[in-house]
Design a protein around this motif. Structure first.
Motif, PDB file in Angstrom:
ATOM      1  N   ALA A 253       0.834  -1.206   0.000  1.00  0.00           N
ATOM      2  CA  ALA A 253       0.000   0.000   0.000  1.00  0.00           C
ATOM      3  C   ALA A 253       0.866   1.251   0.000  1.00  0.00           C
ATOM      4  CB  ALA A 253      -0.933  -0.012   1.210  1.00  0.00           C
ATOM      5  N   ASP A 254       1.931   1.242   0.809  1.00  0.00           N
ATOM      6  CA  ASP A 254       2.845   2.390   0.817  1.00  0.00           C
ATOM      7  C   ASP A 254       3.513   2.561  -0.539  1.00  0.00           C
ATOM      8  OD1 ASP A 254       2.224   2.901   3.454  1.00  0.00           O
ATOM      9  OD2 ASP A 254       3.924   1.764   4.246  1.00  0.00           O
ATOM     10  N   ALA A 255       3.839   1.425  -1.177  1.00  0.00           N
ATOM     11  CA  ALA A 255       4.474   1.501  -2.499  1.00  0.00           C
ATOM     12  C   ALA A 255       3.521   2.077  -3.538  1.00  0.00           C
ATOM     13  CB  ALA A 255       4.959   0.113  -2.927  1.00  0.00           C
ATOM     14  N   VAL A 256       2.243   1.714  -3.456  1.00  0.00           N
ATOM     15  CA  VAL A 256       1.257   2.261  -4.390  1.00  0.00           C
ATOM     16  C   VAL A 256       1.120   3.768  -4.192  1.00  0.00           C
ATOM     17  CG1 VAL A 256      -1.206   2.308  -4.949  1.00  0.00           C
ATOM     18  CG2 VAL A 256      -0.027   0.126  -4.688  1.00  0.00           C
ATOM     19  N   VAL A 257       1.092   4.181  -2.926  1.00  0.00           N
ATOM     20  CA  VAL A 257       1.018   5.619  -2.642  1.00  0.00           C
ATOM     21  C   VAL A 257       2.217   6.336  -3.252  1.00  0.00           C
ATOM     22  CG1 VAL A 257       1.109   7.348  -0.805  1.00  0.00           C
ATOM     23  CG2 VAL A 257      -0.376   5.337  -0.572  1.00  0.00           C
ATOM     24  N   GLU A 258       3.385   5.722  -3.144  1.00  0.00           N
ATOM     25  CA  GLU A 258       4.589   6.331  -3.710  1.00  0.00           C
ATOM     26  C   GLU A 258       4.514   6.388  -5.228  1.00  0.00           C
ATOM     27  OE1 GLU A 258       9.454   5.717  -3.680  1.00  0.00           O
ATOM     28  OE2 GLU A 258       8.168   4.451  -2.426  1.00  0.00           O
ATOM     29  N   GLU A 259       4.017   5.316  -5.862  1.00  0.00           N
ATOM     30  CA  GLU A 259       3.877   5.308  -7.317  1.00  0.00           C
ATOM     31  C   GLU A 259       2.907   6.405  -7.787  1.00  0.00           C
ATOM     32  OE1 GLU A 259       5.414   3.608  -9.638  1.00  0.00           O
ATOM     33  OE2 GLU A 259       6.639   2.430  -8.244  1.00  0.00           O
ATOM     34  N   CYS A 260       1.881   6.668  -6.976  1.00  0.00           N
ATOM     35  CA  CYS A 260       0.888   7.692  -7.321  1.00  0.00           C
ATOM     36  C   CYS A 260       1.313   9.080  -6.869  1.00  0.00           C
ATOM     37  CB  CYS A 260      -0.464   7.347  -6.703  1.00  0.00           C
ATOM     38  SG  CYS A 260      -1.233   5.866  -7.405  1.00  0.00           S
ATOM     39  N   GLY A 261       2.469   9.200  -6.250  1.00  0.00           N
ATOM     40  CA  GLY A 261       2.946  10.492  -5.794  1.00  0.00           C
ATOM     41  C   GLY A 261       2.070  11.120  -4.734  1.00  0.00           C
ATOM     42  N   GLY A 262       1.242  10.333  -4.082  1.00  0.00           N
ATOM     43  CA  GLY A 262       0.326  10.869  -3.085  1.00  0.00           C
ATOM     44  C   GLY A 262      -0.775  11.735  -3.660  1.00  0.00           C
ATOM     45  N   GLN A 263      -0.934  11.762  -4.985  1.00  0.00           N
ATOM     46  CA  GLN A 263      -1.941  12.611  -5.622  1.00  0.00           C
ATOM     47  C   GLN A 263      -3.322  11.979  -5.489  1.00  0.00           C
ATOM     48  OE1 GLN A 263      -0.972  13.655  -9.634  1.00  0.00           O
ATOM     49  NE2 GLN A 263       1.116  14.291  -9.137  1.00  0.00           N
ATOM     50  N   ALA A 308      -1.621   6.302 -13.699  1.00  0.00           N
ATOM     51  CA  ALA A 308      -2.862   5.745 -13.164  1.00  0.00           C
ATOM     52  C   ALA A 308      -3.985   5.823 -14.190  1.00  0.00           C
ATOM     53  CB  ALA A 308      -3.251   6.495 -11.890  1.00  0.00           C
ATOM     54  N   PHE A 309      -4.025   6.899 -14.968  1.00  0.00           N
ATOM     55  CA  PHE A 309      -5.057   7.024 -15.992  1.00  0.00           C
ATOM     56  C   PHE A 309      -4.896   5.954 -17.064  1.00  0.00           C
ATOM     57  CE2 PHE A 309      -6.358   8.688 -20.154  1.00  0.00           C
ATOM     58  CZ  PHE A 309      -7.714   8.855 -19.929  1.00  0.00           C
ATOM     59  N   LEU A 310      -3.658   5.733 -17.530  1.00  0.00           N
ATOM     60  CA  LEU A 310      -3.434   4.708 -18.545  1.00  0.00           C
ATOM     61  C   LEU A 310      -3.775   3.323 -18.020  1.00  0.00           C
ATOM     62  CD1 LEU A 310      -0.087   6.011 -20.092  1.00  0.00           C
ATOM     63  CD2 LEU A 310      -2.378   6.142 -21.080  1.00  0.00           C
ATOM     64  N   LEU A 311      -3.476   3.082 -16.762  1.00  0.00           N
ATOM     65  CA  LEU A 311      -3.833   1.800 -16.167  1.00  0.00           C
ATOM     66  C   LEU A 311      -5.347   1.620 -16.169  1.00  0.00           C
ATOM     67  CD1 LEU A 311      -3.127  -0.772 -14.518  1.00  0.00           C
ATOM     68  CD2 LEU A 311      -3.297   0.656 -12.467  1.00  0.00           C
ATOM     69  N   ALA A 312      -6.073   2.634 -15.746  1.00  0.00           N
ATOM     70  CA  ALA A 312      -7.529   2.539 -15.713  1.00  0.00           C
ATOM     71  C   ALA A 312      -8.105   2.417 -17.118  1.00  0.00           C
ATOM     72  CB  ALA A 312      -8.111   3.760 -15.004  1.00  0.00           C
ATOM     73  N   HIS A 313      -7.564   3.161 -18.059  1.00  0.00           N
ATOM     74  CA  HIS A 313      -8.057   3.115 -19.436  1.00  0.00           C
ATOM     75  C   HIS A 313      -7.823   1.751 -20.063  1.00  0.00           C
ATOM     76  CE1 HIS A 313      -7.246   3.410 -23.803  1.00  0.00           C
ATOM     77  NE2 HIS A 313      -8.318   4.199 -23.805  1.00  0.00           N
ATOM     78  N   ASP A 314      -6.635   1.206 -19.906  1.00  0.00           N
ATOM     79  CA  ASP A 314      -6.307  -0.066 -20.539  1.00  0.00           C
ATOM     80  C   ASP A 314      -7.119  -1.222 -19.969  1.00  0.00           C
ATOM     81  OD1 ASP A 314      -4.510   1.359 -21.980  1.00  0.00           O
ATOM     82  OD2 ASP A 314      -2.711   0.563 -21.004  1.00  0.00           O
ATOM     83  N   ALA A 315      -7.627  -1.066 -18.746  1.00  0.00           N
ATOM     84  CA  ALA A 315      -8.387  -2.139 -18.118  1.00  0.00           C
ATOM     85  C   ALA A 315      -9.868  -2.088 -18.477  1.00  0.00           C
ATOM     86  CB  ALA A 315      -8.225  -2.064 -16.599  1.00  0.00           C
ATOM     87  N   LEU A 316     -10.319  -1.045 -19.171  1.00  0.00           N
ATOM     88  CA  LEU A 316     -11.733  -0.920 -19.514  1.00  0.00           C
ATOM     89  C   LEU A 316     -12.086  -1.837 -20.677  1.00  0.00           C
ATOM     90  CD1 LEU A 316     -12.119   2.971 -19.438  1.00  0.00           C
ATOM     91  CD2 LEU A 316     -13.032   1.369 -17.743  1.00  0.00           C
TER      92      LEU A 316
END
Length: 728
Positions: A253-263, A308-316
């Motif tokens: 979970a901490d790693a995901v937060v870091e990947e997302c830059g806390g945004q 994160a947007f590309l991840l969400a888009h590619d999974a649709l």
């Protein structure tokens, strides 16, 4: 695993859409819950869709509401409001409102923080909260005049049609002077777009949301936002994924937060991906995020959100992903089921379900609807389109880039054409609902499919009010694109008629001016002389009505030239008469008579006797105002003769009465009396009681002046009796 989008394909080939990960379950109906903090997220919130299996609409746990991780910033902003400003410290009363700045990158939750601040302040500002966006899709600044007009409309005030940016901004400041209100200026591109809107009212508060500082505006209290702290960011993920998956793997979970830059916006999208996959772990999310590579040229600070947007888009699913890309064409990122259906070429039901699914994943934000009476609440008619959604500005650019990668230019143009055509049909239905029963426009509206019809005039007016800004933006963007000018002209013409039907020319003058300017732009680009002349005439009329006489004269002259070049005699005559009328307003009677004379020659050459009689009268009035009595008598007598030939006894009587008026002003009262009696006889034949009464009273005044009070009393009594028996 999600993949990055392919390189841009040649325009003649369609790029293959990315594969859908087999682990992704089909989207289902979302269950309303709070949306986590993200840039430009409204207060209404939803959760990601439930996986396939439970029945649709099954109840689920509702995560806790509230803004995460911004308590310190919120407290600092409230303290800044109470803190004394520079003027107060120097012993002077502040001449302007207090300005608070919430700065940060798009996607950092700056608008959500602003909305939370306003919610806590609402009781202290009884005159209300007023919102405006200063940037459109792609970060294009909105003209200051347009922003000011929108705020004035919300305040119940108006600005003169066609005025420049300074005039409506000044009117806005004046309207706020005696108020205690809050202005939220969202997506401000810079201080030069904010400063003209700041009210000269120390009791008002202005909250500005921007990416950078407001250099040049004194005493601005900035609050700069970065990413969420670790605890708040993890809590945001837990809202989507549930606490169990976070608790068993806190390091991931901490790693995901870091990947997302806390945004917050990136965390919302990542959390939506995770919530749609109940069997996926947080570690799977971390791996998927690291697999996606955003474009190399993207700034470092924007890469987490794009990933994160590309991840969400590619999974649709492919159809939903395509709809998401096409939504970037909707102005100004505002969509409903009708817009989505037209863009994707799908049914309304499918489009509505897809929009709800995208909102559940955090890719769209549902717009709160204004309170309406039960008879006009959204959803009360087929044409309403149901809930409205907005493609967040922080995602619009990425969606537009993917659209150019995946779709051929011809497909993009076809989608835009379908959207414009659907908008035209909805406007036709809205206009018909505002017309009387039995009118052609009403009959055409009643013949449309149910999905395009409004249940009542009130429902149509409410739809127009809610979508007015989006409709104007649609017209502007369509004209600027320049590829579909035929549809553009239909859209603008229908929008003009709809505004006239529901609001009238005065209330809609500001919007009408902007629409006529768009028509002029298209006409000049396409070399359409008749349309150019008509647009110039309409703009000149609005300029004249707003008191800009010199501007109106210039427009009328340009319209005259365009009409003559196009061989449009109708527009030529209108331009000539309008020039005469404008010079009359300026008191230049010689030029007014000259332009009316040119219009008269045109009417006579076309055999338009009724218009010729009217123009004879206008020329006579201009000569009379200038004291040229022989010329005035000549023109009014010509008007009377022409009316007599037409069998218009009322017109003949009025022209004859004006002859008598000129004779009286020229110092010939006996002739004026004889002529007035002749006019009275003609008026009796026309059975015009109002005109007859007016002539009786005028004859009485003439008799008094000639020393015959007894006869004057008889005529005055007759006139007063007529007025009593036939009141206006």
């Amino acid at each position: 695993m999600p993949t990055t989008p392919p390189a841009a394909a040649p325009s003649s080939e369609k790029a293959a859409p990315p594969p859908v990960p087999p682990a992704a379950p089909p989207l289902s109906v979302p269950v309303p819950v709070p949306v986590p903090e993200a840039d430009s997220i409204p207060r209404a919130v939803v959760v990601p869709p439930r996986p396939a299996g439970p029945p649709r609409g099954a109840a689920g746990a509702v995560p806790a509401r509230g803004l995460l991780g911004r308590s310190r910033e919120l407290k600092a902003l409230r303290a800044d409001i109470e803190r004394a400003g520079l003027d107060t410290l120097s012993g002077r009363k502040s001449p302007r409102s207090r300005v608070l700045l919430i700065a940060g990158r798009p996607g950092c939750g700056r608008t959500a923080l602003a909305e939370e601040l306003l919610r806590t302040l609402s009781d202290g500002y009884p005159d209300g909260v007023f919102r405006a966006r200063l940037s459109g899709p792609g970060g294009v600044p909105v003209p200051t005049g347009d922003v000011a007009r929108g705020l004035l409309t919300a305040l119940g005030a108006t600005a003169p049609a066609g005025s420049d940016d300074d005039e409506p901004a000044e009117a806005l400041r004046a309207a706020l002077t005696a108020r205690r209100a809050v202005l939220l200026l969202d997506d401000a591109p810079g201080a030069e777009y904010v400063d003209p809107l700041l009210p000269d009212a120390p009791d008002c508060l202005v909250v500005v949301v921007s990416e950078g500082p407001l250099t040049g505006i004194p005493d601005v209290r900035p609050c700069t936002l970065g990413g969420l702290d670790g605890a708040a960011a993890v809590a945001l993920l837990a809202r989507f994924a549930g606490p169990v998956r976070i608790t068993v793997d806190p390091r991931s979970a901490d790693a995901v937060v870091e990947e997302c830059g806390g945004q917050p916006a990136a965390l919302v999208l990542a959390g939506g991906w995770l919530a749609a996959r109940p069997k996926a772990s947080v570690s799977d999310l971390r791996t998927a995020l690291r697999t996606v590579e955003p474009p190399d040229e993207l700034p470092v600070g924007e890469r987490p959100l794009r990933r994160a947007f590309l991840l969400a888009h590619d999974a649709l699913p492919p159809s939903v992903a395509r709809l998401l890309r096409l939504l970037s064409l909707a102005p100004p990122g505002l969509v409903d089921a009708h817009t989505a259906s037209a863009l994707a070429g799908s049914t309304l039901e499918t489009a509505g379900t897809s929009l709800a699914d995208l909102a559940a994943l955090g890719l769209l934000h549902q717009e709160p609807d204004e309170p309406e009476p039960p008879a006009v609440r959204p959803g009360s008619g087929g044409a309403d389109g149901g809930p409205r959604y907005r493609l967040p500005g922080c995602l619009a650019t990425a969606a537009a880039e993917l659209l150019r990668v995946y779709e051929r230019p011809a497909e993009i143009q076809l989608a835009r054409a379908r959207m414009l055509e659907r908008t035209v049909r909805l406007l036709q239905s809205c206009r018909g609902s505002g017309e009387p029963a039995g009118s052609p426009a009403r009959e055409r509206a009643d013949s449309l499919p149910y999905a395009l019809r409004f249940p009542s005039r009130a429902a149509a007016a409410a739809w127009l009010r809610r979508r007015r800004a989006a409709l104007l933006d649609a017209a502007r963007l369509a004209v600027s694109d320049g590829e579909l000018d035929t549809l553009d002209r239909r859209l603008i013409a229908t929008l003009v008629r709809t505004l006239m039907a529901h609001e009238g020319p005065e209330a809609a003058a500001g919007d009408l001016y902007a629409l006529h300017e768009l028509v002029l732009e298209v006409a000049e680009r396409r070399g359409l002389g008749r349309e150019k002349a008509a647009a110039l005439l309409n703009l000149a009329d609005l300029d004249g009505g707003a008191g800009r006489t010199e501007a109106a004269l210039a427009r009328y002259r340009a319209a005259l030239e365009a009409a003559r070049s196009a061989g449009d005699t109708v527009a030529t005559g209108r331009a000539l008469e309008s020039l005469g009328g404008t010079y009359s307003e300026l008191g230049d009677w010689q030029r007014a008579a000259d332009w009316y004379g040119r219009a008269l020659e045109l009417r006579l050459s076309r055999g338009e006797s009724a218009d010729a009689a009217r123009l004879h009268g206008r020329i006579g009035a201009a000569h009379g105002r200038a004291g040229r009595w022989p010329e005035a008598l000549k023109e009014w007598r010509a008007a009377a003769r022409t009316s007599r030939r037409l069998g218009d006894l009322a017109g003949q009587a009025r022209a004859t009465a004006e002859v008598a008026r000129v004779q009286e002003r020229a110092g010939r009262p006996e002739e004026a009396l004889r002529t007035s009696l002749e006019a009275l006889h003609t008026a009796r034949g026309a059975d015009d009681m109002g005109l007859e009464a007016g002539l009786q009273l005028r004859i009485a005044d003439l008799l008094d002046g000639l020393g015959d009070p007894a006869a004057a009393r008889l005529h005055r009594a007759a006139g007063e009796q007529l007025l009593q028996d036939h009141p206006k």
